[in-house]
Motif scaffolding. Structure first.
Motif, PDB file in Angstrom:
ATOM      1  N   PRO A  38       0.829  -1.210   0.000  1.00 45.12           N
ATOM      2  CA  PRO A  38       0.000   0.000   0.000  1.00 45.12           C
ATOM      3  C   PRO A  38       0.862   1.260   0.000  1.00 45.12           C
ATOM      4  O   PRO A  38       2.009   1.254   0.457  1.00 45.12           O
ATOM      5  CB  PRO A  38      -0.796  -0.101   1.296  1.00 45.12           C
ATOM      6  N   ASP A  41      -1.763   4.018   2.744  1.00 44.36           N
ATOM      7  CA  ASP A  41      -2.822   3.108   3.193  1.00 44.36           C
ATOM      8  C   ASP A  41      -3.715   2.570   2.076  1.00 44.36           C
ATOM      9  O   ASP A  41      -4.725   1.931   2.348  1.00 44.36           O
ATOM     10  CB  ASP A  41      -3.690   3.756   4.277  1.00 44.36           C
ATOM     11  N   TRP A  42      -3.370   2.806   0.812  1.00 47.76           N
ATOM     12  CA  TRP A  42      -4.169   2.318  -0.313  1.00 47.76           C
ATOM     13  C   TRP A  42      -3.304   1.483  -1.251  1.00 47.76           C
ATOM     14  O   TRP A  42      -2.193   1.865  -1.577  1.00 47.76           O
ATOM     15  CB  TRP A  42      -4.755   3.476  -1.116  1.00 47.76           C
ATOM     16  N   LYS A  63      -7.669  -0.263  -2.816  1.00 45.02           N
ATOM     17  CA  LYS A  63      -8.329  -0.810  -1.635  1.00 45.02           C
ATOM     18  C   LYS A  63      -7.498  -0.495  -0.404  1.00 45.02           C
ATOM     19  O   LYS A  63      -6.277  -0.482  -0.466  1.00 45.02           O
ATOM     20  CB  LYS A  63      -8.483  -2.328  -1.759  1.00 45.02           C
ATOM     21  N   ASP A  64      -8.188  -0.277   0.713  1.00 46.22           N
ATOM     22  CA  ASP A  64      -7.471  -0.132   1.975  1.00 46.22           C
ATOM     23  C   ASP A  64      -7.396  -1.497   2.648  1.00 46.22           C
ATOM     24  O   ASP A  64      -7.847  -2.507   2.090  1.00 46.22           O
ATOM     25  CB  ASP A  64      -8.112   0.947   2.860  1.00 46.22           C
ATOM     26  N   LYS A  70     -11.302   3.113  -2.784  1.00 47.24           N
ATOM     27  CA  LYS A  70     -11.017   4.542  -2.797  1.00 47.24           C
ATOM     28  C   LYS A  70     -12.106   5.305  -3.562  1.00 47.24           C
ATOM     29  O   LYS A  70     -12.476   6.414  -3.194  1.00 47.24           O
ATOM     30  CB  LYS A  70      -9.650   4.799  -3.428  1.00 47.24           C
ATOM     31  N   TYR A  78     -11.739  10.489   3.226  1.00 47.03           N
ATOM     32  CA  TYR A  78     -10.667  10.851   2.287  1.00 47.03           C
ATOM     33  C   TYR A  78     -10.532  12.373   2.316  1.00 47.03           C
ATOM     34  O   TYR A  78     -11.360  13.094   1.756  1.00 47.03           O
ATOM     35  CB  TYR A  78     -11.014  10.364   0.875  1.00 47.03           C
TER      36      TYR A  78
END
Length: 142
Positions: A38, A41-42, A63-64, A70, A78
């Motif tokens: 990531p 965090d994504w 995706k987290d 997202k 966000y």
């Protein structure tokens, strides 16, 4: 003699077309590339579907750790403007319109993801030329 020369040239032309068309052409199917790790965090990914060598569908998102997309993030989850729901569809259209990684236009407000989609598209193109539909994991540039 002219007939023989014409036949020989036709044979050479036919063989060269077969040789050129095989290894470098895009195979029909859906190909996916995603980053190994990531970033902020994504984990970004790109899926591209080809039919007759043309892109028919594009899915770019991230995706987290909980599997949240997202593209579905809200202003509360966000903190940046514009929201991904505004620029992700445009970036997907840019991929489809460009057809190749080096021609993808960036989207204002999504500089980092615009660069990521180019890297992921290059990996997708490599997989599509090989006809390998397994998800390819791409090293993060950070």
């Amino acid at each position: 003699m002219k007939k023989l020369l014409t036949l020989a040239l036709a044979a050479v032309l036919a063989l060269s077309l077969v040789a050129c068309g095989g290894s470098g052409s895009i195979k029909d199917g859906t190909y996916t590339a995603q980053y190994k790790e990531p970033s902020h965090d994504w984990t970004e990914y790109l899926s591209v579907t080809y039919k007759d060598g043309v892109i028919t569908d594009v899915d770019f998102d991230a995706k987290d750790a909980n599997g949240n997309l997202k593209s579905e993030a809200t202003a509360e989850t966000y903190p940046m403007d514009p929201l991904p729901s505004e620029w992700i569809p445009q970036l997907e259209e840019n991929v489809k319109a460009a057809g190749t990684a080096d021609k993808i236009e960036a989207v204002a407000g999504a500089t980092s993801s615009s660069e990521s989609v180019k890297v992921l598209m290059a990996a997708v193109e490599k997989q599509a030329k090989a006809g390998n539909t397994e998800v390819v994991l791409v090293d993060n540039a950070e």
